[in-house]
Design an enzyme around this catalytic site. Structure first.
Site, short mmCIF file in Angstrom:
data_model
loop_
_atom_site.label_atom_id
_atom_site.label_comp_id
_atom_site.label_asym_id
_atom_site.label_seq_id
_atom_site.Cartn_x
_atom_site.Cartn_y
_atom_site.Cartn_z
N GLN A 196 0.87 -1.20 0.00
CA GLN A 196 0.00 0.00 0.00
C GLN A 196 0.89 1.23 0.00
O GLN A 196 1.90 1.28 0.70
CB GLN A 196 -0.86 -0.03 1.26
CG GLN A 196 -1.13 1.32 1.93
CD GLN A 196 -2.08 2.22 1.14
OE1 GLN A 196 -2.95 1.71 0.42
NE2 GLN A 196 -1.92 3.52 1.24
N THR A 197 0.49 2.26 -0.76
CA THR A 197 1.22 3.53 -0.66
C THR A 197 0.34 4.69 -1.11
O THR A 197 -0.52 4.52 -1.97
CB THR A 197 2.53 3.50 -1.48
OG1 THR A 197 3.14 4.78 -1.44
CG2 THR A 197 2.30 3.08 -2.91
N ARG A 198 0.61 5.85 -0.52
CA ARG A 198 -0.08 7.08 -0.94
C ARG A 198 0.93 8.18 -1.21
O ARG A 198 0.55 9.33 -1.42
CB ARG A 198 -1.05 7.53 0.14
CG ARG A 198 -0.36 8.05 1.38
CD ARG A 198 -1.32 8.85 2.22
NE ARG A 198 -0.70 9.90 2.97
CZ ARG A 198 -0.26 9.79 4.23
NH1 ARG A 198 -0.32 8.64 4.86
NH2 ARG A 198 0.25 10.83 4.83
N HIS A 202 10.12 6.26 -2.88
CA HIS A 202 11.53 6.61 -2.64
C HIS A 202 12.31 5.33 -2.35
O HIS A 202 11.76 4.23 -2.36
CB HIS A 202 11.66 7.68 -1.55
CG HIS A 202 10.93 7.38 -0.28
ND1 HIS A 202 11.27 6.33 0.54
CD2 HIS A 202 9.86 7.98 0.31
CE1 HIS A 202 10.46 6.31 1.58
NE2 HIS A 202 9.58 7.29 1.46
N HIS A 205 11.04 2.80 0.24
CA HIS A 205 9.93 1.97 -0.27
C HIS A 205 10.50 0.82 -1.12
O HIS A 205 10.12 -0.34 -0.96
CB HIS A 205 8.99 2.79 -1.16
CG HIS A 205 8.17 3.81 -0.44
ND1 HIS A 205 7.96 5.06 -0.95
CD2 HIS A 205 7.49 3.77 0.72
CE1 HIS A 205 7.18 5.76 -0.13
NE2 HIS A 205 6.88 4.99 0.90
N GLY A 290 5.41 -0.89 7.20
CA GLY A 290 6.69 -0.29 7.60
C GLY A 290 6.51 0.70 8.73
O GLY A 290 5.75 0.46 9.67
N ARG A 291 7.19 1.83 8.60
CA ARG A 291 7.13 2.84 9.67
C ARG A 291 5.87 3.71 9.50
O ARG A 291 5.52 4.10 8.38
CB ARG A 291 8.39 3.70 9.68
CG ARG A 291 8.55 4.59 8.44
CD ARG A 291 9.74 5.51 8.54
NE ARG A 291 9.74 6.29 9.76
CZ ARG A 291 8.96 7.33 10.00
NH1 ARG A 291 8.08 7.72 9.09
NH2 ARG A 291 9.04 7.99 11.13
N ASP A 292 5.18 3.97 10.57
CA ASP A 292 4.04 4.89 10.58
C ASP A 292 3.08 4.68 9.41
O ASP A 292 2.69 5.63 8.73
CB ASP A 292 4.55 6.35 10.61
CG ASP A 292 3.45 7.33 11.02
OD1 ASP A 292 2.49 6.90 11.68
OD2 ASP A 292 3.56 8.52 10.67
N HIS A 293 2.70 3.43 9.19
CA HIS A 293 1.80 3.09 8.09
C HIS A 293 0.48 3.87 8.21
O HIS A 293 -0.16 3.86 9.27
CB HIS A 293 1.53 1.58 8.11
CG HIS A 293 0.70 1.10 6.96
ND1 HIS A 293 1.23 0.40 5.89
CD2 HIS A 293 -0.62 1.23 6.70
CE1 HIS A 293 0.26 0.13 5.05
NE2 HIS A 293 -0.88 0.62 5.51
N ALA A 294 0.08 4.51 7.12
CA ALA A 294 -1.19 5.26 7.06
C ALA A 294 -1.32 6.33 8.14
O ALA A 294 -2.42 6.72 8.51
CB ALA A 294 -2.39 4.31 7.10
S1 ADX Z 1 0.95 5.12 3.65
O1 ADX Z 1 0.06 6.14 4.23
O2 ADX Z 1 0.40 4.53 2.44
O3 ADX Z 1 1.36 4.12 4.66
P1 ADX Z 1 3.54 5.66 2.40
O4 ADX Z 1 3.18 5.62 0.98
O5 ADX Z 1 4.59 6.66 2.77
O6 ADX Z 1 2.27 5.99 3.30
O7 ADX Z 1 4.06 4.25 2.91
C1 ADX Z 1 3.85 3.06 2.25
C2 ADX Z 1 4.43 1.90 3.07
O8 ADX Z 1 5.85 2.08 3.20
C3 ADX Z 1 3.90 1.82 4.51
O9 ADX Z 1 3.83 0.47 4.91
C4 ADX Z 1 4.96 2.56 5.31
O10 ADX Z 1 4.96 2.09 6.64
C5 ADX Z 1 6.23 2.14 4.57
N1 ADX Z 1 7.34 3.11 4.69
C6 ADX Z 1 7.37 4.38 4.19
N2 ADX Z 1 8.58 4.95 4.41
C7 ADX Z 1 9.34 4.04 5.09
C8 ADX Z 1 10.68 4.02 5.61
N3 ADX Z 1 11.52 5.03 5.48
N4 ADX Z 1 11.08 2.89 6.24
C9 ADX Z 1 10.27 1.81 6.38
N5 ADX Z 1 9.01 1.78 5.91
C10 ADX Z 1 8.54 2.86 5.26
#
Ligand code: ADX
Length: 388
Positions: A196-198, A202, A205, A290-294
């Protein structure tokens, strides 16, 4: 296991609430004479997600027992785990006497798209939903603001959908759960990790996706393209970044890029569970957290979205989460890593805040290659109107 050899959908069966052909036309005719409820953008996307089974086992909007179970302890009244209330609201006047009747749900142009059998109309406590689901009752949280903006009555009941939104974007990347499942079966993948990503992609990811790919057959790259908050990067830009990245850096026979048309809730831990369950419906056996998901702002701890998986009994969710620590490029290691794999202190780590990255892009500067692939950075600079 389901018939396609993949993980079974959540609740056991892929829900289909689409009514097509003559039956669909008959429903559309009938809808003309029913009371009409105009859906918000988010509810329009919920209707599509329910219709094609992305939110299986839901067949419509939550009735009161399900709503209470979800808000209180993340389970539907059947005992099946579910972490986010999927609801539709109406005014008291509209809801008066509506129980047991049918209504037409319309899009924002007033065109009917579905008929709902309204089983229940009930009051609810917005603050309680906010505190339990979003862990805050502050209106500046975008998910909480959306709850507070709803009408005062919730309508629960099944829907029958005869008209899908007329999408114009990402047509080659739109696949319903039955289509991702068919694609996985055709590729011979048995184990699939969903991502999942929004945000724009980078290196962190890419790193966690590729770590996960080492242990499964395939990766479902599943960027969310439903409603996001205004300062998130638009989906078309994010998709262009993914297309560029896949072209140069991914083995195309182990990755499938598809869009996830749901709206973002920003519910952090609760949304991580919800995201995982939905991806199970698309056929994923594993899901990356990962970190701080959603997350949004500072409402959630860095790993709260991982810890919440422990609130469920082993096997209860079906899908297997894959947890990753905060990832970064370490100049001393000369590679990506996390605190689990890199012994160096953070002066060696390439870490940029979102604000700093935005400043660079606006100024037309490419962030370091250790942070972002140049092919991706160039697309973002163009999107930010960065100096040439
Ligand atoms: S999210 O709102 O969809 O979770 P994002 O697109 O930034 O936001 O993150 C997508 C996934 O990548 C999530 O599971 C998030 O926890 C993980 N993630 C994002 N950046 C990192 C990072 N630097 N290290 C580990 N996991 C990450």
């Amino acid at each position: 296991m389901s018939e396609d050899g993949l993980i079974a959908p959540h609740g056991g069966e892929l829900i289909n609430r689409m009514v097509e052909g003559d039956a669909g036309k008959a429903l559309a005719d009938k809808a003309q004479s029913l009371p009409k409820l105009e859906l918000s953008i988010r509810s329009q996307s919920d209707v599509e997600m329910i219709a094609v089974g992305s939110f299986s086992p839901l067949t419509g909007f939550l009735t009161q027992a399900d709503y209470k179970g979800v808000v209180k302890d993340m389970h539907l009244s059947s005992g099946v785990p579910w972490s986010i209330p999927i609801t539709v609201s109406a005014s008291k006047e509209f809801a008066q006497g509506i129980e047991g009747k049918q209504i037409a749900l319309t899009d924002d142009s007033g065109t009917p798209v579905a008929i709902m059998d309204v089983a229940e109309a009930y009051t609810y406590d917005k603050q309680e939903e906010a505190r339990n689901v979003y862990k805050t009752d502050e209106e500046k949280h975008p998910g909480v603001a959306a709850v507070y903006a709803q009408d005062e009555i919730l309508l629960g009941g099944s829907i029958s959908v005869f008209k899908r939104p007329e999408h114009t974007l990402f047509l080659e990347h739109r696949r319903d759960p039955k289509e991702t499942r068919a694609a996985f079966a055709e590729k011979g993948w048995k184990t699939i990790v969903g991502f999942q990503t929004r945000n724009p992609v980078h290196r962190a990811h890419e790193y966690i996706q590729k770590c996960a790919m080492e242990t499964v057959d395939g990766l479902l790259l599943h960027p969310l393209v439903g409603a996001t908050k205004d300062d998130d990067i638009p989906a078309d830009v994010r998709m262009a970044c993914y297309e560029a990245l896949i072209k140069d850096y991914y083995p195309t026979d182990h990755v499938l890029l598809s869009v996830y048309p749901a709206a973002m809730r920003y519910a952090g831990p609760r949304e991580a569970i919800f995201h995982a369950l939905a991806r199970k419906n698309y056929g994923c056996s594993h899901f990356i957290v990962g970190r701080d998901h959603a997350g949004v702002g500072t409402y959630y701890g860095t790993y709260d979205a991982q810890k919440i998986f422990l609130d469920f009994a082993p096997g209860e969710l079906g899908i297997t989460p894959m947890f990753f620590d905060n990832s970064f490029f370490c100049r001393a290691c000369g590679s990506m890593g996390t605190a689990k794999t890199c012994p160096h202190d953070n002066t060696n780590h390439v870490a940029l805040s979102g604000t700093r990255v935005r400043e660079m892009l606006v100024a037309g500067e490419e962030p370091p290659v250790e942070f972002s692939r140049p092919e991706v950075a160039r697309i973002l600079i163009a999107a930010y109107g960065g100096a040439k």
